[in-house]
Design an enzyme around this catalytic site. Structure first.
Site, mmCIF file in Angstrom:
data_model
loop_
_atom_site.group_PDB
_atom_site.id
_atom_site.type_symbol
_atom_site.label_atom_id
_atom_site.label_comp_id
_atom_site.label_asym_id
_atom_site.label_seq_id
_atom_site.Cartn_x
_atom_site.Cartn_y
_atom_site.Cartn_z
ATOM 1 C CE LYS A 123 7.701 7.109 4.664
ATOM 2 N NZ LYS A 123 6.421 7.462 4.239
ATOM 3 C CB ALA A 126 3.144 8.620 9.285
ATOM 4 C CG ASP A 127 4.747 5.259 3.483
ATOM 5 O OD1 ASP A 127 5.385 5.439 3.322
ATOM 6 O OD2 ASP A 127 3.512 4.002 3.180
ATOM 7 C CB THR A 128 -0.071 8.046 2.388
ATOM 8 O OG1 THR A 128 0.110 8.744 3.947
ATOM 9 C CG2 THR A 128 -1.641 8.110 1.946
#
Ligand SMILES: Cc1cn([C@H]2C[C@H](O)[C@@H](COP(=O)(O)OP(=O)(O)OP(=O)(O)O)O2)c(=O)[nH]c1=O
Length: 207
Positions: free
Chosen positions: A56, A78-80
């Protein structure tokens, strides 16, 4: 404030923006990244969260690089990812996906990982991975049906949003709460501060 670097949040998530604002940090620009989030075969949840945060960040940087907004800017992505053991739960888009997630999470512990990736003014990247362990109570069929009808699960990793009704499902949580919502604030603010961005500036006169 004159001379401070611009902050770009590479996210379309209203939760991530709200969390940064809660910490007194107002991004100058939002550049949501559009990437393929499919896990590669046998990829671990930790590796997935970090890889997608990096992807990203680099996709958003690539898009903004030629803009004047990029001059002296820093960018955060960010990535969750929610998982039960090595099983990665989807970002629920249909009621069937959400139902499968909630049934799996009922009465169990699971882990939530958020990968963070910051690109500084010199295009150096720094990444962090934050883990939170969450335990749900055992959910009755009526509770599950009512939760699915609420629609709060839509677009959420693991098919729930702890900041909403599902907060009442949580028996225990070990680690960062903001990590579960999508942006671990201690680490995100630390990364931003490391670039020279005056993070405490926005705290003055906050009520
Ligand atoms: C587990 C959980 C996830 N979430 C959200 C955070 C993220 O928005 C989403 C996980 O999907 P992500 O792919 O991490 O993020 P996104 O696509 O929503 O946003 P972007 O890539 O543009 O930054 O799930 C909650 O809001 N509450 C929760 O309790």
């Amino acid at each position: 404030m004159p001379g401070r670097p611009k902050l770009i949040l590479a996210s379309g998530s209203p939760r991530r923006l709200a969390l940064l604002q809660q910490a007194g940090i107002e991004p100058d620009k939002l550049v949501p990244a559009e990437i393929d989030e499919t896990p590669v075969p046998r990829e671990s949840p930790r590796k997935l969260a970090l890889r997608l945060a990096r992807d990203k960040a680099s996709e958003a940087t690539r898009r903004i690089r030629d803009d004047e907004d990029w001059q002296g800017a820093v960018l955060l992505a960010a990535d969750t990812v929610v998982c039960v053991g090595r099983r990665i739960l989807p970002k629920a888009e249909t009621v069937d996906e959400a139902a499968a997630c909630i049934r799996l999470l009922s009465g169990r512990s699971h882990r939530v990982y958020t990968g963070l990736c910051l690109v500084d003014q010199h295009e150096r990247t720094r990444a962090r991975l934050v883990e939170t362990r969450v335990r749900f109570k055992r959910l009755g069929r009526d509770e599950i049906d009512a939760y699915l009808a609420s629609g709060e699960w839509r677009g959420k990793a693991g098919g729930y949003a702890i900041q909403g009704i599902a907060g009442a499902f949580v028996v225990s949580l070990i680690g960062s709460y903001t990590n579960v919502v999508g942006l671990p604030l201690t680490e995100a603010v630390g990364l931003i501060a490391g670039t020279g961005y005056p993070v405490t500036f926005g705290w003055i006169n906050q009520t």
